[in-house]
Design a protein around this motif. Structure first.
Motif, PDB file in Angstrom:
ATOM      1  N   VAL A 101      62.476  44.740  27.614  1.00  0.00           N
ATOM      2  CA  VAL A 101      61.649  45.889  27.654  1.00  0.00           C
ATOM      3  C   VAL A 101      60.183  45.392  26.937  1.00  0.00           C
ATOM      4  O   VAL A 101      60.108  44.474  26.323  1.00  0.00           O
ATOM      5  N   GLY A 102      59.198  46.149  27.439  1.00  0.00           N
ATOM      6  CA  GLY A 102      57.864  45.705  26.881  1.00  0.00           C
ATOM      7  C   GLY A 102      56.810  46.676  27.210  1.00  0.00           C
ATOM      8  O   GLY A 102      56.811  47.484  27.987  1.00  0.00           O
ATOM      9  N   ALA A 103      55.310  46.209  26.544  1.00  0.00           N
ATOM     10  CA  ALA A 103      54.370  46.991  26.954  1.00  0.00           C
ATOM     11  C   ALA A 103      53.221  46.068  26.898  1.00  0.00           C
ATOM     12  O   ALA A 103      53.166  44.959  26.248  1.00  0.00           O
ATOM     13  N   GLU A 104      52.014  46.467  27.504  1.00  0.00           N
ATOM     14  CA  GLU A 104      50.829  45.655  27.649  1.00  0.00           C
ATOM     15  C   GLU A 104      49.537  46.263  27.973  1.00  0.00           C
ATOM     16  O   GLU A 104      49.578  47.515  28.463  1.00  0.00           O
ATOM     17  N   ARG A 105      48.525  46.033  27.654  1.00  0.00           N
ATOM     18  CA  ARG A 105      47.068  46.334  27.737  1.00  0.00           C
ATOM     19  C   ARG A 105      46.201  45.191  28.493  1.00  0.00           C
ATOM     20  O   ARG A 105      46.288  43.985  27.878  1.00  0.00           O
ATOM     21  N   GLU A 106      45.754  45.540  29.685  1.00  0.00           N
ATOM     22  CA  GLU A 106      45.088  44.576  30.517  1.00  0.00           C
ATOM     23  C   GLU A 106      43.749  45.182  30.605  1.00  0.00           C
ATOM     24  O   GLU A 106      43.398  46.350  30.940  1.00  0.00           O
ATOM     25  N   GLU A 107      42.500  44.362  30.326  1.00  0.00           N
ATOM     26  CA  GLU A 107      41.371  44.683  30.417  1.00  0.00           C
ATOM     27  C   GLU A 107      40.430  43.510  31.365  1.00  0.00           C
ATOM     28  O   GLU A 107      40.859  42.293  31.106  1.00  0.00           O
ATOM     29  N   THR A 108      39.813  44.063  32.203  1.00  0.00           N
ATOM     30  CA  THR A 108      39.210  43.165  33.089  1.00  0.00           C
ATOM     31  C   THR A 108      37.333  43.526  33.313  1.00  0.00           C
ATOM     32  O   THR A 108      37.062  44.811  33.462  1.00  0.00           O
ATOM     33  N   GLU A 109      36.697  42.543  33.361  1.00  0.00           N
ATOM     34  CA  GLU A 109      35.181  42.736  33.432  1.00  0.00           C
ATOM     35  C   GLU A 109      34.671  41.777  34.515  1.00  0.00           C
ATOM     36  O   GLU A 109      35.060  40.663  34.449  1.00  0.00           O
ATOM     37  N   GLY A 110      33.751  42.213  35.173  1.00  0.00           N
ATOM     38  CA  GLY A 110      33.252  41.428  36.312  1.00  0.00           C
ATOM     39  C   GLY A 110      31.646  41.782  36.585  1.00  0.00           C
ATOM     40  O   GLY A 110      31.326  42.990  36.669  1.00  0.00           O
ATOM     41  N   SER A 111      30.956  40.902  36.885  1.00  0.00           N
ATOM     42  CA  SER A 111      29.588  40.886  37.100  1.00  0.00           C
ATOM     43  C   SER A 111      29.446  40.456  38.751  1.00  0.00           C
ATOM     44  O   SER A 111      30.002  39.473  39.122  1.00  0.00           O
ATOM     45  N   LEU A 112      28.749  41.095  39.621  1.00  0.00           N
ATOM     46  CA  LEU A 112      28.839  41.152  41.040  1.00  0.00           C
ATOM     47  C   LEU A 112      27.371  40.573  41.505  1.00  0.00           C
ATOM     48  O   LEU A 112      26.628  40.450  40.818  1.00  0.00           O
ATOM     49  N   SER A 113      27.283  40.519  42.883  1.00  0.00           N
ATOM     50  CA  SER A 113      26.027  40.042  43.428  1.00  0.00           C
ATOM     51  C   SER A 113      24.840  40.858  43.062  1.00  0.00           C
ATOM     52  O   SER A 113      23.727  40.242  43.067  1.00  0.00           O
ATOM     53  N   THR A 114      25.163  41.968  42.845  1.00  0.00           N
ATOM     54  CA  THR A 114      23.867  42.837  42.617  1.00  0.00           C
ATOM     55  C   THR A 114      23.530  42.681  41.040  1.00  0.00           C
ATOM     56  O   THR A 114      22.346  43.329  40.687  1.00  0.00           O
ATOM     57  N   GLY A 115      24.123  42.045  40.184  1.00  0.00           N
ATOM     58  CA  GLY A 115      24.011  41.993  39.031  1.00  0.00           C
ATOM     59  C   GLY A 115      24.755  43.297  38.095  1.00  0.00           C
ATOM     60  O   GLY A 115      25.054  43.122  36.846  1.00  0.00           O
ATOM     61  N   LEU A 116      25.456  44.054  38.919  1.00  0.00           N
ATOM     62  CA  LEU A 116      26.275  45.277  37.913  1.00  0.00           C
ATOM     63  C   LEU A 116      27.307  44.601  37.586  1.00  0.00           C
ATOM     64  O   LEU A 116      28.033  43.654  38.014  1.00  0.00           O
ATOM     65  N   THR A 117      27.783  45.197  36.470  1.00  0.00           N
ATOM     66  CA  THR A 117      28.938  45.102  35.586  1.00  0.00           C
ATOM     67  C   THR A 117      29.883  45.960  35.338  1.00  0.00           C
ATOM     68  O   THR A 117      29.466  47.203  35.132  1.00  0.00           O
ATOM     69  N   GLU A 118      31.130  45.685  35.693  1.00  0.00           N
ATOM     70  CA  GLU A 118      32.125  46.864  35.831  1.00  0.00           C
ATOM     71  C   GLU A 118      33.407  46.503  34.868  1.00  0.00           C
ATOM     72  O   GLU A 118      33.853  45.287  35.016  1.00  0.00           O
ATOM     73  N   ASP A 119      34.031  47.404  34.269  1.00  0.00           N
ATOM     74  CA  ASP A 119      35.124  47.342  33.280  1.00  0.00           C
ATOM     75  C   ASP A 119      36.360  47.921  34.093  1.00  0.00           C
ATOM     76  O   ASP A 119      36.156  49.232  34.523  1.00  0.00           O
ATOM     77  N   LEU A 120      37.381  47.347  34.161  1.00  0.00           N
ATOM     78  CA  LEU A 120      38.582  48.120  34.565  1.00  0.00           C
ATOM     79  C   LEU A 120      39.758  47.910  33.465  1.00  0.00           C
ATOM     80  O   LEU A 120      39.816  46.954  32.928  1.00  0.00           O
ATOM     81  N   GLY A 121      40.603  48.888  33.500  1.00  0.00           N
ATOM     82  CA  GLY A 121      41.784  48.760  32.419  1.00  0.00           C
ATOM     83  C   GLY A 121      42.970  49.393  32.840  1.00  0.00           C
ATOM     84  O   GLY A 121      42.888  50.203  33.468  1.00  0.00           O
ATOM     85  N   THR A 122      43.872  48.931  32.404  1.00  0.00           N
ATOM     86  CA  THR A 122      45.449  49.422  32.534  1.00  0.00           C
ATOM     87  C   THR A 122      46.313  49.280  31.300  1.00  0.00           C
ATOM     88  O   THR A 122      46.415  48.147  30.755  1.00  0.00           O
ATOM     89  N   SER A 123      47.059  50.426  30.924  1.00  0.00           N
ATOM     90  CA  SER A 123      48.106  50.391  30.156  1.00  0.00           C
ATOM     91  C   SER A 123      49.494  50.473  30.729  1.00  0.00           C
ATOM     92  O   SER A 123      49.709  51.293  31.590  1.00  0.00           O
ATOM     93  N   SER A 124      50.388  49.645  30.432  1.00  0.00           N
ATOM     94  CA  SER A 124      51.797  49.591  31.008  1.00  0.00           C
ATOM     95  C   SER A 124      52.755  49.547  30.082  1.00  0.00           C
ATOM     96  O   SER A 124      52.747  48.940  28.998  1.00  0.00           O
ATOM     97  N   ALA A 125      53.912  50.035  30.550  1.00  0.00           N
ATOM     98  CA  ALA A 125      55.241  49.686  29.934  1.00  0.00           C
ATOM     99  C   ALA A 125      56.338  49.246  31.217  1.00  0.00           C
ATOM    100  O   ALA A 125      56.308  49.879  32.231  1.00  0.00           O
ATOM    101  N   PHE A 126      57.206  48.612  30.892  1.00  0.00           N
ATOM    102  CA  PHE A 126      58.077  48.148  31.685  1.00  0.00           C
ATOM    103  C   PHE A 126      59.675  47.746  30.998  1.00  0.00           C
ATOM    104  O   PHE A 126      59.774  47.507  29.936  1.00  0.00           O
ATOM    105  N   ALA A 127      60.527  47.547  32.032  1.00  0.00           N
ATOM    106  CA  ALA A 127      62.013  47.415  31.728  1.00  0.00           C
ATOM    107  C   ALA A 127      62.521  46.783  32.568  1.00  0.00           C
ATOM    108  O   ALA A 127      62.398  47.219  33.977  1.00  0.00           O
ATOM    109  N   THR A 128      63.485  45.781  32.474  1.00  0.00           N
ATOM    110  CA  THR A 128      64.231  45.071  33.555  1.00  0.00           C
ATOM    111  C   THR A 128      65.713  45.124  32.896  1.00  0.00           C
ATOM    112  O   THR A 128      65.572  44.674  31.767  1.00  0.00           O
ATOM    113  N   ALA A 129      66.466  45.054  33.747  1.00  0.00           N
ATOM    114  CA  ALA A 129      67.960  44.833  33.341  1.00  0.00           C
ATOM    115  C   ALA A 129      68.762  44.126  34.479  1.00  0.00           C
ATOM    116  O   ALA A 129      68.494  44.150  35.686  1.00  0.00           O
TER     117      ALA A 129
END
Length: 610
Positions: free
Chosen positions: A327-355
């Motif tokens: 079982v577990g949980a995680e937080r992912e954050e991503t940032e990127g700058s593109l051809s126009t110079g724009l910068t965007e942030d994306l994020g995801t919070s997750s919980a998972f389990a496998t058995a």
């Protein structure tokens, strides 16, 4: 139970080297374990799982990841230029951005690439211990980007000093230096490698292109671990790559692929740190992983991109009542700058389990469930169930069903390269379902084994870039539906007399369900065969690989068959000479329409180990 014992050795996202069972017959094939499934599992019981270990990499003489991934059934390697050209993988017909790539458990996909795909062109294998491939939707294990599957690379645990050097055709020079120490309580190692070649023209020389396009790449890394006690330990790794590739483009006025002075420079690093702690009857792992990539293309349409990703994760492994679980949980954050110079942030919070549970000695059942809450595109729950049954007589039946999703990439989210007088469409995550069933067989003496897999992969709400010739508007939209039906056949055998044989073949019917057209750059048939021989001091391997014709942008790329020969001579226990010949029959062929591949070429090398 076998699965419970394996689970105690599994790592979260830095797969340890799986120890094969020692057979009574020295010529028997070892039982292979896959660990990228979070709960360690026997490959033969896991539909869609394959493992390429260091011995296979050395046997094949593979230098870059793209050189050996072509041997995995169901994978199509798309390479735009032999040395340094962009190399991407399509798994079971899914577009390249739907394959999640991990290095020591760290996601290294390029968030600033249009589809979020990984470029394999600079991923050298000299520091890689094993490669694990999980085909089919794996979002329940790893979240977004794993619709087609997962490819996980694990770096070596070093002990001693190793030096390697090689030189050959096209002014190619390659070298590696590594040193490390490995003990029960601690281990540390570091390495550096360099690849330099004058190359050939990226655009096919048959079309009058003669300017050689070179490629230069440097990779360095380190990894370490320390055991404070049986209950507390730490480990981590870092890997850095810098490369420069000469490219060909589409110069005016013809705007067809031809020699140009285009270049691309890229720099990428990835790494993680982890604390392991046994408490409350569970094995806890707290980790922070990160990756960063910057790339710049100099051409008539120059561009620069940069992106980074961080993941904070907690995971707990345990076993109770005959069930092994994670079982577990995680937080992912991503940032990127593109051809126009724009910068965007994306994020995801997750919980998972496998058995996993084994109701009997012959039956194994596994399941995984994951909930992802994205900051910008809503939430998604994905799952996967699988079963394996030992029928007897060496026959194993297995099957799996899984779902997947892929959130829009940063480029798609900000609509990079889009033009419209109207608001851009609001995008939804892409969704997938996958089904597969397999029949495996192993001989009683353990010398021969094989597996036949049939599968179907469906992707809905696929994000597509569209252009309106009337209004000249261009933008991304959820419009396409794709489906892939396929069959994968693989086998390996110890033939006696030092000979071994590996076979792989795939039939892939990948199509756009909206138009009925075949998907581009996915050959209907592909296969390979490797015949190896190992003597007391000398070893050699011949690999023959072929692909049927495939639809490509602007036409059809023709079918081809090519062969490579690799050999090694151990002068002493510490010194070995190596030799390899690529494209043995001097076949003229293309992997991507318009881009040439090298003719017959040869390389000689030396390896020193202390």
């Amino acid at each position: 139970m076998r699965s419970l014992l394996l689970a105690t050795a599994a790592a979260v996202f830095l797969p340890v080297c799986a120890h094969a069972q020692t057979p009574d017959d020295p010529d028997a094939l070892p039982e292979v374990v896959v660990t990228a499934t979070r709960l360690a599992a026997i490959v033969g019981d896991t539909p869609g799982a394959r493992v390429i270990d260091r011995s296979v990499i050395d046997q094949r003489g593979a230098v870059f990841a793209a050189d050996i991934l072509t041997d995995v059934p169901g994978l199509s390697v798309v390479r735009s230029g032999a040395f340094g050209g962009v190399a991407q993988v399509r798994m079971r017909g899914a577009s390249p951005g739907k394959t999640l790539v991990l290095v020591d458990g760290v996601p290294v996909n390029d968030p600033a690439e249009v589809n979020g795909a990984f470029d394999f062109s600079g991923l050298e294998l000299s520091d890689i211990e094993r490669i694990e491939v999980l085909s089919g939707p794996q979002s329940s294990l790893w979240g977004s980007d794993a619709i087609g599957g997962v490819i996980a690379f694990t770096t070596r645990d070093l002990d001693g000093v190793a030096l390697e050097a090689e030189a050959g055709s096209f002014g190619t020079v390659r070298g590696r230096a590594a040193a490390g120490v490995s003990a029960d309580r601690y281990g540390f190692g570091a390495w550096v490698s360099r690849f330099d070649t004058d190359g050939i023209s990226a655009a096919d020389e048959a079309d009058g292109n003669t300017e050689a396009d070179g490629f230069r790449s440097t990779t360095a890394g380190a990894r370490g671990r320390y055991l404070f006690s049986q209950a507390v330990s730490v480990d981590g790794s870092i890997r850095w790559t810098e490369s420069e590739a000469d490219l060909d483009g589409y110069p005016a006025p013809a705007f067809v692929l031809a020699d140009t002075d285009d270049t691309q420079e890229s720099e990428q690093w990835s790494g993680f740190g982890r604390l392991r702690l046994d408490a409350f009857g569970l094995s806890h792992q707290f980790s922070l992983s990160a990756s960063d990539i910057a790339r710049e293309t100099v051409s008539a349409f120059s561009s620069a991109f940069e992106a980074d990703r961080q993941i904070l994760r907690w995971q707990a492994d345990g076993a109770a009542g005959g069930v092994a679980f994670v079982v577990g949980a995680e937080r992912e954050e991503t940032e990127g700058s593109l051809s126009t110079g724009l910068t965007e942030d994306l994020g995801t919070s997750s919980a998972f389990a496998t058995a996993r549970i084994e109701p009997s000695s012959r039956l194994s059942l596994s399941g995984a469930l994951r909930f992802d809450e994205t900051d910008d595109f809503g939430s998604k729950t994905t799952g996967r169930v699988s079963a394996a049954f030992d029928v007897g007589g060496g026959v194993t039946l297995s099957a799996a069903y899984g779902t997947g999703f892929k959130a829009p990439s940063i480029s798609q989210a900000v609509c990079d390269f889009c033009f419209s007088s109207q608001p851009f469409p609001v995008l939804r995550p892409e969704r997938a379902e996958g089904y597969e069933a397999a029949v495996g067989w192993a001989s009683a003496d353990g010398r021969i084994e094989g597996r036949l897999t049939a599968y179907r992969l469906e992707v809905e709400d696929q994000i597509t870039y569209v252009f309106d010739p009337v209004t000249f508007d261009s933008y991304y939209v959820n419009v396409a539906e794709t489906a892939t039906d396929g069959v994968e056949l693989e086998g390996r055998a110890r033939l006696g007399g030092g000979f071994d044989l590996g076979l792989a073949w795939a039939w892939t019917d990948a199509r756009d369900e909206t138009t009925g057209a075949r998907l581009l750059r996915v050959p209907e048939q592909a296969g390979s065969a490797t015949l190896g021989w190992t003597g007391e001091r000398l070893s050699a391997a011949l690999t023959v690989r072929g692909e049927s014709e495939q639809d490509d942008a602007g036409g059809v790329r023709e079918a081809f068959v090519t062969a490579n020969l690799n050999g090694a001579l151990a002068l002493t226990d510490q010194v070995s000479l190596t030799a390899r010949i690529e494209n043995l029959a001097d076949e003229r062929y293309q992997q991507v329409l318009g881009y040439g591949e090298p003719g017959r070429s040869g390389y000689l090398g030396i390896r020193l180990r202390y």
